[in-house]
Design a protein around this motif. Structure first.
Motif, PDB file in Angstrom:
ATOM      1  N   ASP A   1       0.824  -1.204   0.000  1.00 22.70           N
ATOM      2  CA  ASP A   1       0.000   0.000   0.000  1.00 22.70           C
ATOM      3  C   ASP A   1       0.861   1.259   0.000  1.00 22.70           C
ATOM      4  OD1 ASP A   1      -2.590   1.196  -0.012  1.00 22.70           O
ATOM      5  OD2 ASP A   1      -2.368   1.676   2.124  1.00 22.70           O
ATOM      6  N   ALA A   2       2.064   1.154  -0.553  1.00 23.31           N
ATOM      7  CA  ALA A   2       3.010   2.267  -0.513  1.00 23.31           C
ATOM      8  C   ALA A   2       2.565   3.427  -1.391  1.00 23.31           C
ATOM      9  CB  ALA A   2       4.385   1.795  -0.957  1.00 23.31           C
ATOM     10  N   LEU A   3       3.011   4.609  -1.017  1.00 21.69           N
ATOM     11  CA  LEU A   3       2.779   5.802  -1.829  1.00 21.69           C
ATOM     12  C   LEU A   3       3.442   5.659  -3.187  1.00 21.69           C
ATOM     13  CD1 LEU A   3       1.838   8.761  -2.166  1.00 21.69           C
ATOM     14  CD2 LEU A   3       3.906   9.461  -0.943  1.00 21.69           C
ATOM     15  N   GLY A   4       4.672   5.178  -3.204  1.00 21.31           N
ATOM     16  CA  GLY A   4       5.358   4.879  -4.452  1.00 21.31           C
ATOM     17  C   GLY A   4       5.723   6.104  -5.272  1.00 21.31           C
ATOM     18  N   ILE A   5       5.987   5.865  -6.539  1.00 22.55           N
ATOM     19  CA  ILE A   5       6.342   6.905  -7.508  1.00 22.55           C
ATOM     20  C   ILE A   5       5.419   6.748  -8.701  1.00 22.55           C
ATOM     21  CG2 ILE A   5       8.151   7.832  -9.016  1.00 22.55           C
ATOM     22  CD1 ILE A   5      10.189   6.528  -7.084  1.00 22.55           C
ATOM     23  N   SER A   6       4.691   7.802  -9.048  1.00 23.96           N
ATOM     24  CA  SER A   6       3.715   7.694 -10.141  1.00 23.96           C
ATOM     25  C   SER A   6       4.388   7.796 -11.506  1.00 23.96           C
ATOM     26  CB  SER A   6       2.645   8.774 -10.009  1.00 23.96           C
ATOM     27  OG  SER A   6       3.203  10.065 -10.181  1.00 23.96           O
ATOM     28  N   ARG A   7       5.376   8.665 -11.621  1.00 24.22           N
ATOM     29  CA  ARG A   7       6.104   8.801 -12.882  1.00 24.22           C
ATOM     30  C   ARG A   7       7.443   9.477 -12.621  1.00 24.22           C
ATOM     31  NH1 ARG A   7       5.065  13.964 -16.087  1.00 24.22           N
ATOM     32  NH2 ARG A   7       3.912  15.360 -14.705  1.00 24.22           N
ATOM     33  N   THR A   8       8.352   9.319 -13.570  1.00 27.06           N
ATOM     34  CA  THR A   8       9.675   9.918 -13.478  1.00 27.06           C
ATOM     35  C   THR A   8       9.895  10.820 -14.682  1.00 27.06           C
ATOM     36  OG1 THR A   8      10.566   8.012 -12.289  1.00 27.06           O
ATOM     37  CG2 THR A   8      12.151   9.468 -13.357  1.00 27.06           C
ATOM     38  N   VAL A   9      10.357  12.026 -14.423  1.00 30.67           N
ATOM     39  CA  VAL A   9      10.646  12.951 -15.513  1.00 30.67           C
ATOM     40  C   VAL A   9      12.143  13.229 -15.550  1.00 30.67           C
ATOM     41  CG1 VAL A   9       8.368  14.024 -15.407  1.00 30.67           C
ATOM     42  CG2 VAL A   9      10.235  15.006 -14.082  1.00 30.67           C
ATOM     43  N   VAL A  10      12.677  13.358 -16.740  1.00 27.36           N
ATOM     44  CA  VAL A  10      14.094  13.677 -16.933  1.00 27.36           C
ATOM     45  C   VAL A  10      14.199  15.145 -17.329  1.00 27.36           C
ATOM     46  CG1 VAL A  10      16.179  13.168 -18.242  1.00 27.36           C
ATOM     47  CG2 VAL A  10      14.629  11.315 -17.588  1.00 27.36           C
ATOM     48  N   VAL A  11      15.064  15.863 -16.657  1.00 27.02           N
ATOM     49  CA  VAL A  11      15.187  17.306 -16.849  1.00 27.02           C
ATOM     50  C   VAL A  11      16.449  17.632 -17.642  1.00 27.02           C
ATOM     51  CG1 VAL A  11      15.325  19.553 -15.707  1.00 27.02           C
ATOM     52  CG2 VAL A  11      14.005  17.689 -14.660  1.00 27.02           C
TER      53      VAL A  11
ATOM     54  N   LYS B   1      14.541   6.604   5.868  1.00 26.74           N
ATOM     55  CA  LYS B   1      13.747   5.431   6.235  1.00 26.74           C
ATOM     56  C   LYS B   1      12.283   5.635   5.899  1.00 26.74           C
ATOM     57  CE  LYS B   1      12.616   2.216   9.928  1.00 26.74           C
ATOM     58  NZ  LYS B   1      11.192   2.122   9.486  1.00 26.74           N
ATOM     59  N   ALA B   2      11.753   6.825   6.188  1.00 29.82           N
ATOM     60  CA  ALA B   2      10.346   7.086   5.882  1.00 29.82           C
ATOM     61  C   ALA B   2      10.079   6.991   4.389  1.00 29.82           C
ATOM     62  CB  ALA B   2       9.954   8.473   6.404  1.00 29.82           C
ATOM     63  N   LEU B   3      10.989   7.516   3.588  1.00 31.52           N
ATOM     64  CA  LEU B   3      10.837   7.423   2.131  1.00 31.52           C
ATOM     65  C   LEU B   3      10.929   5.977   1.661  1.00 31.52           C
ATOM     66  CD1 LEU B   3      13.038  10.477   1.053  1.00 31.52           C
ATOM     67  CD2 LEU B   3      10.545  10.369   1.053  1.00 31.52           C
ATOM     68  N   ALA B   4      11.867   5.235   2.241  1.00 34.57           N
ATOM     69  CA  ALA B   4      12.027   3.833   1.846  1.00 34.57           C
ATOM     70  C   ALA B   4      10.797   3.015   2.224  1.00 34.57           C
ATOM     71  CB  ALA B   4      13.277   3.250   2.497  1.00 34.57           C
ATOM     72  N   ASP B   5      10.237   3.283   3.381  1.00 36.91           N
ATOM     73  CA  ASP B   5       9.044   2.540   3.817  1.00 36.91           C
ATOM     74  C   ASP B   5       7.874   2.750   2.871  1.00 36.91           C
ATOM     75  OD1 ASP B   5      10.409   1.540   5.968  1.00 36.91           O
ATOM     76  OD2 ASP B   5       9.573   2.957   7.432  1.00 36.91           O
ATOM     77  N   GLU B   6       7.816   3.907   2.230  1.00 36.43           N
ATOM     78  CA  GLU B   6       6.737   4.206   1.290  1.00 36.43           C
ATOM     79  C   GLU B   6       7.190   4.061  -0.164  1.00 36.43           C
ATOM     80  OE1 GLU B   6       3.564   4.726   1.758  1.00 36.43           O
ATOM     81  OE2 GLU B   6       3.694   4.580   3.940  1.00 36.43           O
ATOM     82  N   CYS B   7       8.400   3.545  -0.351  1.00 35.71           N
ATOM     83  CA  CYS B   7       8.923   3.266  -1.698  1.00 35.71           C
ATOM     84  C   CYS B   7       8.827   4.486  -2.610  1.00 35.71           C
ATOM     85  CB  CYS B   7       8.181   2.086  -2.318  1.00 35.71           C
ATOM     86  SG  CYS B   7       8.194   0.622  -1.277  1.00 35.71           S
TER      87      CYS B   7
END
Length: 347
Positions: A90-100, A142-148
């Protein structure tokens, strides 16, 4: 004559009798035989439907059906299940990745830069300033890793030289490491000259490179969001993207973690999206982040990862300046290799 006629009549009568007896006997027997055949057919196992095999029992007392069936087609093996790198379903995750493409120094964050409004409704970018710092930065990681999920870390050059092992953990975890000047000086201050502003920028770049052991991302945020015009122009020449924000957490003046969460969510609910400014230097942010990430998920917000197309090439004269700075911790010359701090155990 009479005797011949009688004999003929007797013969006909006998023939009719024989025919009647055959008919009498044969008709019931035929009907009985038909009934027996029908009964036998009704007791036969039904033919197996097309594309299915009849089940063959392995029990000794079972009778194997040997009727004609259509063989089951060979099915392809099931597609392999993709290996998930996130243990939290149920992680927040990453919806998309943009390259700048940072050529020319584009700016992001509608508080100061209006040109590149690339976020869709309910999309956010997580950013953290002023690190690395013991305790707080690892807790944020750690918080970021827990939510991937992921963020951009704008490091102060001095802090990078104090705690290079922590900054390397940030990079090893897959986050983007940008720069936040050498000493967090206000580049738009009255006593700041163009040359001293340049030194704050370049020493910051070189210090972060020195701590990481590799080039930082060409991402930069001005301290206090004070955009010195000459520094903006210089960063454009250096092809460094500049970041403002859309939602400021004001965590540096929050009384507790709850206030950090409420400030961010109130700002997001008003604007509907945006680049969020936080500080991994601040304890309240480290404490607030697990709750904040869950609130973002519950609110339908999605994280966008921003990655640069290339890296920032530092200037040799400033690299040398950092390496020879007598104020740097002596452990810098014997900094542990990243492999001894972070190791990949599964991928």
């Amino acid at each position: 004559m009479r005797n011949a006629l009688g004999l003929l009549l007797a013969t006909v009568v006998a023939a009719l009798a024989i025919t009647g007896v055959w008919y009498y006997v044969s008709k019931p027997n035929a009907a009985k035989a038909a009934a027996q055949i029908a009964a036998a057919r009704s007791s036969e196992p039904a033919a197996a439907p097309a594309n299915r095999l009849a089940t063959k029992s392995t029990a000794k007392d079972d009778v194997e059906y040997t009727g004609t069936v259509t063989a089951k087609p060979t099915m392809p093996p099931p597609a392999p299940t993709p290996k998930s790198t996130c243990a939290n379903p149920d992680a927040l995750g990453i919806s998309r990745t943009v390259v700048v493409d940072t050529t020319g120094g584009p700016g992001f964050g509608l508080d100061h830069f209006k040109q590149f409004d690339f976020l869709a409704d309910r999309e956010v970018v997580l950013t953290f300033d002023d690190g690395p710092w013991p305790g707080n930065t690892p807790a944020v990681l750690k918080a970021l890793a827990d939510e991937c999920t992921t963020g951009i870390f704008f490091s102060i050059g001095k802090h990078a030289t104090y705690h290079p092992e922590i900054l390397r953990q940030v990079l090893a975890a897959g986050h983007v490491v940008g720069v936040h000047t050498w000493s967090h000086a206000n580049l738009n201050g009255k006593k700041m000259t163009d040359q001293s502003a340049k030194e704050e920028l370049e020493k910051g770049f070189s210090a972060v490179k020195f701590a990481l052991g590799t080039n930082p991302a060409p991402f930069f945020r001005f301290p206090q969001l004070q955009h010195r015009p000459s520094a903006v122009a210089y960063l454009g020449e250096r092809n460094v993207a500049m970041f403002s924000c859309d939602v400021d957490s004001f965590d540096f003046r929050s009384k507790d973690a709850d206030q950090v969460v409420n400030t961010v969510m109130t700002g997001l609910d008003k604007k509907g999206k945006g680049i969020i400014l936080m500080h991994d230097f601040q304890k309240n942010t480290a404490l607030a982040l697990p709750t904040l990430l869950r609130r973002l998920k519950a609110g339908g917000y999605k994280v966008v990862a921003m990655k640069p197309k290339g890296t920032l090439d530092t200037l040799p004269e400033y690299d040398a300046m950092i390496g020879q700075d007598p104020k740097l911790p002596t452990t810098m010359t014997n900094a542990r290799p990243i492999s001894s701090v972070i190791q990949t155990i599964s991928q």
